[in-house]
Design a protein around this motif. Structure first.
Motif, PDB file in Angstrom:
ATOM      1  N   HIS A 222       0.835  -1.260  -0.137  1.00 20.39           N
ATOM      2  CA  HIS A 222       0.012   0.149   0.070  1.00 20.39           C
ATOM      3  C   HIS A 222       0.940   1.403   0.020  1.00 20.39           C
ATOM      4  N   SER A 223       0.670   2.223  -0.683  1.00 19.37           N
ATOM      5  CA  SER A 223       1.418   3.504  -0.738  1.00 19.37           C
ATOM      6  C   SER A 223       0.644   4.805  -0.981  1.00 19.37           C
ATOM      7  N   ILE A 224       1.105   5.625  -0.890  1.00 23.58           N
ATOM      8  CA  ILE A 224       0.716   7.118  -1.000  1.00 23.58           C
ATOM      9  C   ILE A 224       1.587   7.965  -1.731  1.00 23.58           C
ATOM     10  N   SER A 225       1.123   8.821  -2.705  1.00 19.84           N
ATOM     11  CA  SER A 225       1.987   9.537  -3.569  1.00 19.84           C
ATOM     12  C   SER A 225       1.432  11.111  -3.540  1.00 19.84           C
ATOM     13  N   ILE A 226       2.068  12.172  -3.406  1.00 16.31           N
ATOM     14  CA  ILE A 226       1.507  13.465  -3.168  1.00 16.31           C
ATOM     15  C   ILE A 226       2.526  14.326  -4.165  1.00 16.31           C
ATOM     16  N   ASP A 227       1.892  15.116  -4.714  1.00 16.73           N
ATOM     17  CA  ASP A 227       2.700  16.250  -5.593  1.00 16.73           C
ATOM     18  C   ASP A 227       3.247  17.467  -4.789  1.00 16.73           C
ATOM     19  N   LEU A 228       4.267  17.520  -4.338  1.00 17.66           N
ATOM     20  CA  LEU A 228       4.936  18.506  -3.729  1.00 17.66           C
ATOM     21  C   LEU A 228       4.773  20.041  -4.041  1.00 17.66           C
TER      22      LEU A 228
ATOM     23  N   ILE B  22       0.275   2.531   9.357  1.00 21.16           N
ATOM     24  CA  ILE B  22       1.781   2.785   9.686  1.00 21.16           C
ATOM     25  C   ILE B  22       2.289   3.667   8.477  1.00 21.16           C
ATOM     26  N   LEU B  23       2.673   4.925   8.624  1.00 25.10           N
ATOM     27  CA  LEU B  23       3.246   5.561   7.247  1.00 25.10           C
ATOM     28  C   LEU B  23       4.786   5.160   7.463  1.00 25.10           C
ATOM     29  N   ARG B  24       5.167   4.567   6.261  1.00 23.65           N
ATOM     30  CA  ARG B  24       6.531   3.981   6.234  1.00 23.65           C
ATOM     31  C   ARG B  24       7.466   4.989   5.283  1.00 23.65           C
ATOM     32  N   GLU B  25       8.854   4.478   5.200  1.00 19.08           N
ATOM     33  CA  GLU B  25       9.709   5.373   4.629  1.00 19.08           C
ATOM     34  C   GLU B  25       9.548   5.419   2.782  1.00 19.08           C
ATOM     35  N   GLY B  26       9.891   6.457   2.183  1.00 18.72           N
ATOM     36  CA  GLY B  26       9.784   6.619   0.857  1.00 18.72           C
ATOM     37  C   GLY B  26      10.853   7.422   0.373  1.00 18.72           C
ATOM     38  N   TRP B  27      10.469   8.207  -0.703  1.00 18.59           N
ATOM     39  CA  TRP B  27      11.367   8.979  -1.482  1.00 18.59           C
ATOM     40  C   TRP B  27      10.595  10.176  -2.037  1.00 18.59           C
ATOM     41  N   THR B  28      11.332  11.278  -2.629  1.00 17.61           N
ATOM     42  CA  THR B  28      10.824  12.337  -3.395  1.00 17.61           C
ATOM     43  C   THR B  28      11.516  12.450  -4.669  1.00 17.61           C
ATOM     44  N   GLY B  29      10.822  13.218  -5.758  1.00 16.18           N
ATOM     45  CA  GLY B  29      11.361  13.336  -6.985  1.00 16.18           C
ATOM     46  C   GLY B  29      10.960  13.012  -7.790  1.00 16.18           C
ATOM     47  N   ASN B  30       9.860  11.972  -8.090  1.00 14.34           N
ATOM     48  CA  ASN B  30       9.348  11.662  -9.292  1.00 14.34           C
ATOM     49  C   ASN B  30       8.531  12.586  -9.917  1.00 14.34           C
ATOM     50  N   PRO B  31       8.501  12.379 -11.157  1.00 11.42           N
ATOM     51  CA  PRO B  31       7.422  13.301 -12.039  1.00 11.42           C
ATOM     52  C   PRO B  31       6.191  12.845 -12.280  1.00 11.42           C
ATOM     53  N   VAL B  32       5.789  11.694 -11.692  1.00  7.01           N
ATOM     54  CA  VAL B  32       4.655  10.732 -11.611  1.00  7.01           C
ATOM     55  C   VAL B  32       4.644  10.095 -10.527  1.00  7.01           C
ATOM     56  N   PRO B  33       3.163   9.971  -9.946  1.00  7.90           N
ATOM     57  CA  PRO B  33       2.848   9.059  -8.784  1.00  7.90           C
ATOM     58  C   PRO B  33       3.244   7.672  -9.228  1.00  7.90           C
ATOM     59  N   VAL B  34       4.175   6.963  -8.341  1.00  8.67           N
ATOM     60  CA  VAL B  34       4.290   5.564  -8.396  1.00  8.67           C
ATOM     61  C   VAL B  34       3.998   4.739  -7.311  1.00  8.67           C
ATOM     62  N   PRO B  35       3.789   3.575  -7.035  1.00  5.09           N
ATOM     63  CA  PRO B  35       3.631   2.824  -6.015  1.00  5.09           C
ATOM     64  C   PRO B  35       5.113   2.565  -5.257  1.00  5.09           C
ATOM     65  N   VAL B  36       5.035   1.947  -4.166  1.00  9.37           N
ATOM     66  CA  VAL B  36       6.338   1.790  -3.439  1.00  9.37           C
ATOM     67  C   VAL B  36       6.457   0.440  -3.491  1.00  9.37           C
ATOM     68  N   PRO B  37       7.744  -0.392  -3.701  1.00 11.53           N
ATOM     69  CA  PRO B  37       7.856  -1.584  -3.784  1.00 11.53           C
ATOM     70  C   PRO B  37       7.804  -2.178  -2.387  1.00 11.53           C
ATOM     71  N   ARG B  38       7.212  -3.392  -2.358  1.00 10.66           N
ATOM     72  CA  ARG B  38       7.102  -4.260  -0.943  1.00 10.66           C
ATOM     73  C   ARG B  38       8.451  -4.225  -0.125  1.00 10.66           C
ATOM     74  N   ARG B  39       8.094  -4.181   0.879  1.00  9.98           N
ATOM     75  CA  ARG B  39       9.362  -4.055   2.000  1.00  9.98           C
ATOM     76  C   ARG B  39       9.790  -5.699   2.029  1.00  9.98           C
ATOM     77  N   GLU B  40      10.725  -6.102   1.754  1.00 11.64           N
ATOM     78  CA  GLU B  40      11.233  -7.586   2.021  1.00 11.64           C
ATOM     79  C   GLU B  40      12.346  -7.484   3.290  1.00 11.64           C
ATOM     80  N   ILE B  41      11.696  -7.870   4.215  1.00  9.40           N
ATOM     81  CA  ILE B  41      12.723  -7.769   5.406  1.00  9.40           C
ATOM     82  C   ILE B  41      13.601  -9.049   5.594  1.00  9.40           C
ATOM     83  N   ALA B  42      15.032  -8.749   5.550  1.00  9.88           N
ATOM     84  CA  ALA B  42      15.900  -9.872   5.452  1.00  9.88           C
ATOM     85  C   ALA B  42      15.998 -10.675   6.630  1.00  9.88           C
ATOM     86  N   SER B  43      15.965 -12.178   6.459  1.00 18.96           N
ATOM     87  CA  SER B  43      16.238 -12.910   7.357  1.00 18.96           C
ATOM     88  C   SER B  43      17.332 -14.023   7.303  1.00 18.96           C
ATOM     89  N   TYR B  44      17.832 -15.075   8.313  1.00 19.90           N
ATOM     90  CA  TYR B  44      18.910 -15.572   7.855  1.00 19.90           C
ATOM     91  C   TYR B  44      18.412 -16.992   8.102  1.00 19.90           C
TER      92      TYR B  44
END
Length: 470
Positions: free
Chosen positions: A261-267, A297-319
Motif C-alpha cells: 500500500h502506498s501514497i503519492s503526493i505532488d509537492l 503505519i506510514l513508512r519510508e519513501g522518497w521524493t522527486g518522481n515526476p509521476v505518482p508511483v507505487p512503493v515496492p514491497r518491503r522485503e525484510i531480511a532474515s537468515y
C-alpha cells in the motif's frame, strides 16, 4: 548521445552476462522515475551529462526494477562538508559524475568512484566515495543522504571516516578512471557525428498508455511527487485512486505482489513541504485507523518522481542456517530476562515505526535502577563506547536534534516525551518532525540498551555461547 545508444554502451560495460532485456527494464525504470526523458516523443532527445550519470547509477542495484528508485536517491546524495569540500564544487553526486564526463582533465583526475548500498534494519542506506588527484595530492569526497544535515556543515569532512562501511553487509559498485574515459570517448564521438536516432521503438510500446494513466492521477509538467509506503489493515481502494483530504489531492496505490500500500503526493503543485505532507498523511491515516479500528503505519519513501508511483514491497531480511547451530541456554537471571524482553519490545516497535514506543522500550533496559540520576550518569559515562557502531548519519542527526542540551539530559527528555502526555515535553506522533526526532533518538537508545546488556551481564550475542569470551 541518445538513451538507446547509452543502453547498449552500459549493457556491455555493467550488465554482467545478462540479457539485454534486463537493461531495457532498467532504462524503463529510469524513465518512470524521471531520470531519463519519458515517452516516445522524447526518445530522440539527446542526453545531458547529468542524465547519463543517473543512468550509470541505475546499474548499482542488482534488481533492474529498482534502477530508477536507486538512481533518484543516489543522484541527490550530498557532499560531506558541503559544496566547498566537493569535487569541482558541485552540490550532488550526479553533478560530480557529470563533471567527470565534461573535461578530459577532470576524468583523468579520477582514481575511483565507489557506489554503496547498505542493508540497515528496515531500510537501505546509500553512500558514495570519490577518490581523485589534485595538485599532486590524493583526495577523498564522500556523498551521503541529504537528510544528514550536520554532515553538510563546513569542515565536516575532516572528522568523517570515509572508509567506514555503513553496515555489516554493504554491496558496492566500483568504477575506475578507465570506465569514465571510455564512456566519455563514446559520448564525445556520438555528439561529434550527430547521427539521427535509429530504434525499433519496442521499449516505448506501452509508455504512451502509462503517460495517459499518470495524467489521470494528477501528473503535470513540473510535478515532484513524494511517495511513501503504508503498512495497514484499513479499508483501501483496489485501484490507484486520487483522493482529496485537508485541502490537498494525493494518490492511493493498492497492495500487489510487487508493491505495498502506498501514497503519492505532488509537492510542487500542492504547494506543500515534505514535512507538512508527511504530517497531513499521518493525520489521514489516523482518521482511517479510528474509523476501522485497525493499524495504519506510514513508512519510508522518497521524493522527486515526476509521476505518482507505487512503493515496492518491503522485503525484510532474515537468515537461514543450512545446519541449525544454537547452543544457548535459558538465563537464570530474572533481571537479564526482563532486559531482553524490553529490548525485543523495542525492536518490534522500531520495525513497526512506532518511534515513541521504541525510545521507551530501549530506555527501560538501562533504567533498571529506577533512578533517573543514575541512568543519566551511566549514559554520560558510556555514550562514546556504546555508540561506536551507530551509523555516522544517525549520530549526526541525534546531535543536531539535541543542539546544546547535554546528551544524558536529552536522552531522558526523549524518554519522558515518549512515556507521558507532558506539558513540558509535548510529543505529537502525527507530526513528521517529531517522528523523525524520536526515530533518531531510538537508534541511540538501542545502542545504549545493547551495550548495557553486554557489559552488565557479560551476555554474548553469539548463537554458540552464553557468555562473552574475554
Amino acid at each position: 548521445m541518445y538513451a538507446k545508444n547509452l543502453s547498449l554502451l552500459l549493457h556491455r560495460q555493467l550488465s554482467e552476462p545478462r540479457s539485454y532485456d534486463e537493461t531495457l527494464k532498467r532504462f524503463e525504470s529510469l524513465r518512470g522515475y524521471g531520470q531519463l526523458p519519458r515517452g516516445r516523443e522524447r526518445a530522440a532527445q539527446r542526453l545531458s551529462n547529468s542524465e547519463i550519470a543517473r543512468a550509470v547509477l541505475g546499474f548499482v542495484p542488482t534488481l533492474s526494477g529498482w534502477a530508477g528508485h536507486v538512481a533518484l536517491i543516489m543522484g541527490d546524495l550530498r557532499p560531506v562538508g558541503g559544496v566547498a569540500a566537493s569535487f569541482k564544487g558541485v552540490a550532488s553526486l550526479a553533478e560530480a559524475m557529470a563533471a567527470l564526463l565534461t573535461k578530459d582533465e577532470d576524468c583523468n583526475a579520477l582514481v575511483s568512484l565507489t557506489l554503496s548500498i547498505a542493508r540497515i534494519p528496515g531500510n537501505d542506506e546509500y553512500q558514495a566515495k570519490l577518490i581523485f588527484e589534485e595538485d599532486g595530492q590524493r583526495k577523498t569526497n564522500s556523498y551521503v543522504s541529504e537528510y544528514a544535515l550536520t554532515l553538510a556543515a563546513a569542515g565536516a569532512e575532516k572528522d568523517f571516516d570515509h572508509d567506514r562501511p555503513l553496515s555489516t553487509n554493504t554491496r558496492q559498485l566500483v568504477l575506475n578512471r578507465e570506465f569514465f574515459r571510455e564512456l566519455k570517448r563514446d559520448i564525445d564521438l556520438s555528439r561529434h557525428w550527430n547521427r539521427p536516432l535509429e530504434t525499433d521503438w519496442r521499449e516505448y510500446e506501452t509508455e504512451d498508455e502509462r503517460n495517459a494513466f499518470d495524467e489521470r492521477l494528477g501528473a503535470r509538467r513540473g510535478s515532484r511527487f513524494l511517495s511513501l509506503g503504508v503498512d495497514t489493515a484499513v479499508t483501501w481502494p483496489k485501484e490507484p485512486t486520487r483522493v482529496e483530504f485537508g485541502g490537498h489531492d494525493f494518490v492511493l496505490f493498492p497492495k500487489t505482489k510487487e508493491h505495498s500500500h502506498s501514497i503519492s503526493i505532488d509537492l510542487h503543485h500542492e504547494r506543500i513541504s515534505v514535512e507538512a505532507a508527511e504530517t497531513l498523511l499521518n493525520r489521514f491515516l489516523s482518521l482511517l485507523a479510528w474509523c476501522d479500528d485497525q493499524h495504519a503505519i506510514l513508512r519510508e519513501g522518497w521524493t522527486g518522481n515526476p509521476v505518482p508511483v507505487p512503493v515496492p514491497r518491503r522485503e525484510i531480511a532474515s537468515y537461514v542456517m543450512p545446519d541449525w547451530m544454537f547452543f544457548r541456554s535459558l538465563p537464570e537471571d530474572k533481571e537479564l530476562l526482563n532486559c531482553l524482553s524490553y529490548y525485543r519490545e523495542g525492536l518490534n516497535a522500531a520495525e513497526a515505526e512506532i518511534a515513541s514506543q521504541a525510545v521507551l522500550s530501549f530506555f527501560k533496559v538501562f533504567e533498571m535502577w529506577r533512578d533517573a540520576r543514575k541512568a543519566k550518569r551511566w549514559i554520560k559515562r558510556v555514550f562514546t563506547d556504546a555508540c561506536t557502531n551507530v551509523p555516522e548519519h544517525a549520530l549526526a542527526q541525534f546531535h543536531s536534534d539535541r543542539q546544546e542540551t547535554e546528551i544524558e539530559d536529552y536522552c531522558y527528555k526523549c524518554r519522558v516525551a515518549a512515556a507521558h502526555a507532558s506539558k513540558s515535553y509535548k510529543s505529537d506522533a502525527d507530526i513528521s518532525s517529531e517522528t523523525r526526532r524520536l526515530s533518531a533518538a531510538a537508534d541511540i537508545m538501542r545502542a545504549l540498551a545493547r551495550h548495557y546488556i553486554r557489559t552488565k551481564f557479560g551476555f554474548s550475542d553469539s548463537y554458540m555461547s552464553d557468555k562473552i569470551n574475554r
